[in-house]
Each structure stands twice: as structure tokens, then as C-alpha cells.
Design a protein around this motif. Sequence first.
Motif, mmCIF file in Angstrom:
data_model
loop_
_atom_site.group_PDB
_atom_site.id
_atom_site.type_symbol
_atom_site.label_atom_id
_atom_site.label_comp_id
_atom_site.label_asym_id
_atom_site.label_seq_id
_atom_site.Cartn_x
_atom_site.Cartn_y
_atom_site.Cartn_z
ATOM 1 N N ASP A 107 40.328 24.381 63.737
ATOM 2 C CA ASP A 107 40.272 23.317 65.014
ATOM 3 C C ASP A 107 38.926 24.276 65.758
ATOM 4 O OD1 ASP A 107 42.254 22.196 64.072
ATOM 5 O OD2 ASP A 107 43.672 23.095 65.907
ATOM 6 N N ALA A 108 38.587 26.163 65.267
ATOM 7 C CA ALA A 108 37.919 26.792 65.985
ATOM 8 C C ALA A 108 36.036 25.922 64.953
ATOM 9 C CB ALA A 108 37.688 28.362 65.727
ATOM 10 N N GLN A 109 36.909 26.271 63.583
ATOM 11 C CA GLN A 109 35.497 25.628 63.244
ATOM 12 C C GLN A 109 35.336 24.067 63.674
ATOM 13 O OE1 GLN A 109 33.860 27.441 60.396
ATOM 14 N NE2 GLN A 109 32.237 25.796 60.412
ATOM 15 N N ASP A 110 35.777 23.337 63.830
ATOM 16 C CA ASP A 110 35.424 21.499 63.849
ATOM 17 C C ASP A 110 34.785 21.890 65.335
ATOM 18 O OD1 ASP A 110 36.513 21.213 61.881
ATOM 19 O OD2 ASP A 110 38.459 20.292 62.956
ATOM 20 N N LYS A 111 35.469 22.435 66.551
ATOM 21 C CA LYS A 111 34.623 22.702 67.617
ATOM 22 C C LYS A 111 33.665 23.708 67.958
ATOM 23 C CE LYS A 111 37.367 23.326 71.967
ATOM 24 N NZ LYS A 111 37.625 23.624 72.971
ATOM 25 N N ALA A 112 33.460 24.565 66.807
ATOM 26 C CA ALA A 112 31.859 25.490 66.449
ATOM 27 C C ALA A 112 31.136 24.399 65.984
ATOM 28 C CB ALA A 112 32.227 26.582 65.857
ATOM 29 N N ARG A 113 30.964 23.569 66.078
ATOM 30 C CA ARG A 113 29.881 22.701 65.048
ATOM 31 C C ARG A 113 29.717 21.405 65.745
ATOM 32 N NH1 ARG A 113 33.632 21.576 60.164
ATOM 33 N NH2 ARG A 113 33.227 22.454 58.915
ATOM 34 N N ASP A 114 30.745 21.755 66.492
ATOM 35 C CA ASP A 114 30.337 20.340 68.050
ATOM 36 C C ASP A 114 29.565 21.406 69.125
ATOM 37 O OD1 ASP A 114 31.853 18.696 67.114
ATOM 38 O OD2 ASP A 114 33.837 18.741 68.041
ATOM 39 N N TYR A 115 30.018 22.201 69.051
ATOM 40 C CA TYR A 115 28.618 23.355 70.191
ATOM 41 C C TYR A 115 27.541 23.241 69.440
ATOM 42 C CZ TYR A 115 32.907 25.205 72.997
ATOM 43 O OH TYR A 115 34.333 25.501 73.266
ATOM 44 N N SER A 144 29.323 30.408 62.903
ATOM 45 C CA SER A 144 29.747 31.898 62.170
ATOM 46 C C SER A 144 31.326 32.166 62.951
ATOM 47 C CB SER A 144 29.285 32.996 62.007
ATOM 48 O OG SER A 144 28.165 33.332 61.233
ATOM 49 N N LEU A 145 32.107 31.922 62.546
ATOM 50 C CA LEU A 145 33.363 32.572 63.002
ATOM 51 C C LEU A 145 33.772 34.176 63.124
ATOM 52 C CD1 LEU A 145 35.935 29.342 62.793
ATOM 53 C CD2 LEU A 145 34.228 30.140 64.396
ATOM 54 N N TYR A 146 34.635 34.371 64.355
ATOM 55 C CA TYR A 146 34.607 35.823 64.198
ATOM 56 C C TYR A 146 36.124 35.863 65.433
ATOM 57 C CZ TYR A 146 31.791 36.358 68.229
ATOM 58 O OH TYR A 146 31.317 36.196 69.706
ATOM 59 N N ARG A 147 36.256 36.372 65.072
ATOM 60 C CA ARG A 147 37.824 36.949 66.329
ATOM 61 C C ARG A 147 37.466 38.310 66.598
ATOM 62 N NH1 ARG A 147 43.782 35.502 64.000
ATOM 63 N NH2 ARG A 147 43.614 33.466 65.047
ATOM 64 N N LYS A 148 37.261 39.038 68.384
ATOM 65 C CA LYS A 148 37.291 39.875 69.142
ATOM 66 C C LYS A 148 38.526 40.820 69.383
ATOM 67 C CE LYS A 148 33.315 38.560 72.020
ATOM 68 N NZ LYS A 148 33.307 38.166 73.119
ATOM 69 N N LYS A 149 38.103 42.355 69.423
ATOM 70 C CA LYS A 149 40.300 43.486 68.991
ATOM 71 C C LYS A 149 39.445 43.853 71.244
ATOM 72 C CE LYS A 149 39.757 44.720 64.599
ATOM 73 N NZ LYS A 149 39.725 45.240 63.768
ATOM 74 N N LEU A 193 42.555 39.743 69.432
ATOM 75 C CA LEU A 193 42.773 38.488 70.049
ATOM 76 C C LEU A 193 43.260 36.851 69.372
ATOM 77 C CD1 LEU A 193 40.126 39.570 72.946
ATOM 78 C CD2 LEU A 193 42.500 39.803 73.230
ATOM 79 N N PRO A 194 44.133 36.455 70.414
ATOM 80 C CA PRO A 194 44.319 35.197 69.634
ATOM 81 C C PRO A 194 43.144 33.782 68.992
ATOM 82 C CG PRO A 194 44.766 34.964 71.634
ATOM 83 C CD PRO A 194 44.438 36.490 71.639
ATOM 84 N N HIS A 195 42.164 33.979 69.736
ATOM 85 C CA HIS A 195 40.661 32.811 70.044
ATOM 86 C C HIS A 195 40.283 33.589 68.972
ATOM 87 C CE1 HIS A 195 43.141 31.823 73.497
ATOM 88 N NE2 HIS A 195 43.499 30.956 72.895
ATOM 89 N N TRP A 196 39.429 32.047 68.703
ATOM 90 C CA TRP A 196 38.207 31.662 67.703
ATOM 91 C C TRP A 196 37.335 32.014 68.856
ATOM 92 C CZ3 TRP A 196 38.433 33.592 62.987
ATOM 93 C CH2 TRP A 196 39.033 33.777 61.715
ATOM 94 N N TYR A 197 35.875 33.130 68.072
ATOM 95 C CA TYR A 197 34.583 32.778 68.734
ATOM 96 C C TYR A 197 34.026 31.802 67.709
ATOM 97 C CZ TYR A 197 36.987 35.444 72.353
ATOM 98 O OH TYR A 197 37.578 36.210 74.057
ATOM 99 N N CYS A 198 32.476 31.939 68.662
ATOM 100 C CA CYS A 198 31.722 31.024 67.605
ATOM 101 C C CYS A 198 30.100 32.141 67.465
ATOM 102 C CB CYS A 198 31.549 29.703 67.127
ATOM 103 S SG CYS A 198 31.376 28.649 68.271
ATOM 104 N N SER A 199 29.330 31.752 66.782
ATOM 105 C CA SER A 199 28.237 32.676 66.824
ATOM 106 C C SER A 199 27.263 31.492 65.698
ATOM 107 C CB SER A 199 27.934 33.299 66.653
ATOM 108 O OG SER A 199 26.977 34.219 66.680
ATOM 109 N N PHE A 200 26.170 31.147 66.774
ATOM 110 C CA PHE A 200 24.992 30.434 65.327
ATOM 111 C C PHE A 200 23.174 30.537 66.514
ATOM 112 C CE2 PHE A 200 27.365 27.730 68.928
ATOM 113 C CZ PHE A 200 26.206 26.893 69.562
ATOM 114 N N ARG A 201 22.402 29.482 65.748
ATOM 115 C CA ARG A 201 21.406 29.977 66.600
ATOM 116 C C ARG A 201 20.632 28.941 66.681
ATOM 117 N NH1 ARG A 201 18.629 34.876 65.769
ATOM 118 N NH2 ARG A 201 19.776 36.590 64.490
ATOM 119 N N VAL A 202 20.191 28.899 68.031
ATOM 120 C CA VAL A 202 19.899 27.279 68.277
ATOM 121 C C VAL A 202 17.891 26.989 68.237
ATOM 122 C CG1 VAL A 202 19.257 25.287 70.037
ATOM 123 C CG2 VAL A 202 21.555 26.784 69.368
#
Length: 79
Positions: free
Chosen positions: A45-53, A3-8, A15-24
Motif C-alpha cells: 500500500d505504501a508503494q502505491d501511495k509513494a507512486r501517487d506522491y 524508495s521506501l524505508y521505515r524510521k526508528k 516505527l509502523p509506518h512506511w516513508y518514501c523518498s524520490f527526486r523531482v
Amino acid sequence: MPSLYRKKNPAGKQLPHWYCSFRVPTADGGTRQIHRSTGETRKSDAQDKARDYEKAARAEANADDETSQTILAKVKEAG
């Protein structure tokens, strides 16, 4: 799927950067939630990087092989 989200900031400005959350999956059959900054300002771009993470975290937890997926599914099904 991450999941992607932005912080305040404290002033409420986004804030300009996207953050991701996932379960392992963990070794004991549970799951652990991970939050990471993607460092990206564009959502695609954030979604692609989140999938890689997420893929790297699952590989580190040895949860990408078929046997692990089967066991995890049975654990989730059992409750």
C-alpha cells in the motif's frame, strides 16, 4: 521510482509506518529530493501511495511532458 524505508524511534524500535523518498526536477535543471510519510503500515500500500506522491510532484513541477523529459535527459547527460 520512489524508495521506501521505515524510521526508528530514539529507543531503536522500528516505527509502523512506511516513508518514501524520490527526486523531482526543478526549473533550473537540477533535482530536489522529497521525503514523505505514506501513513501506511503495509509495504504494498505504501508503494502505491509513494507512486501517487511522485506522480503529483512531477506534475506540479511540469516534468511529465515529453519535452521536459528530453531536456532533463540532456542535462543529466552533460554532467
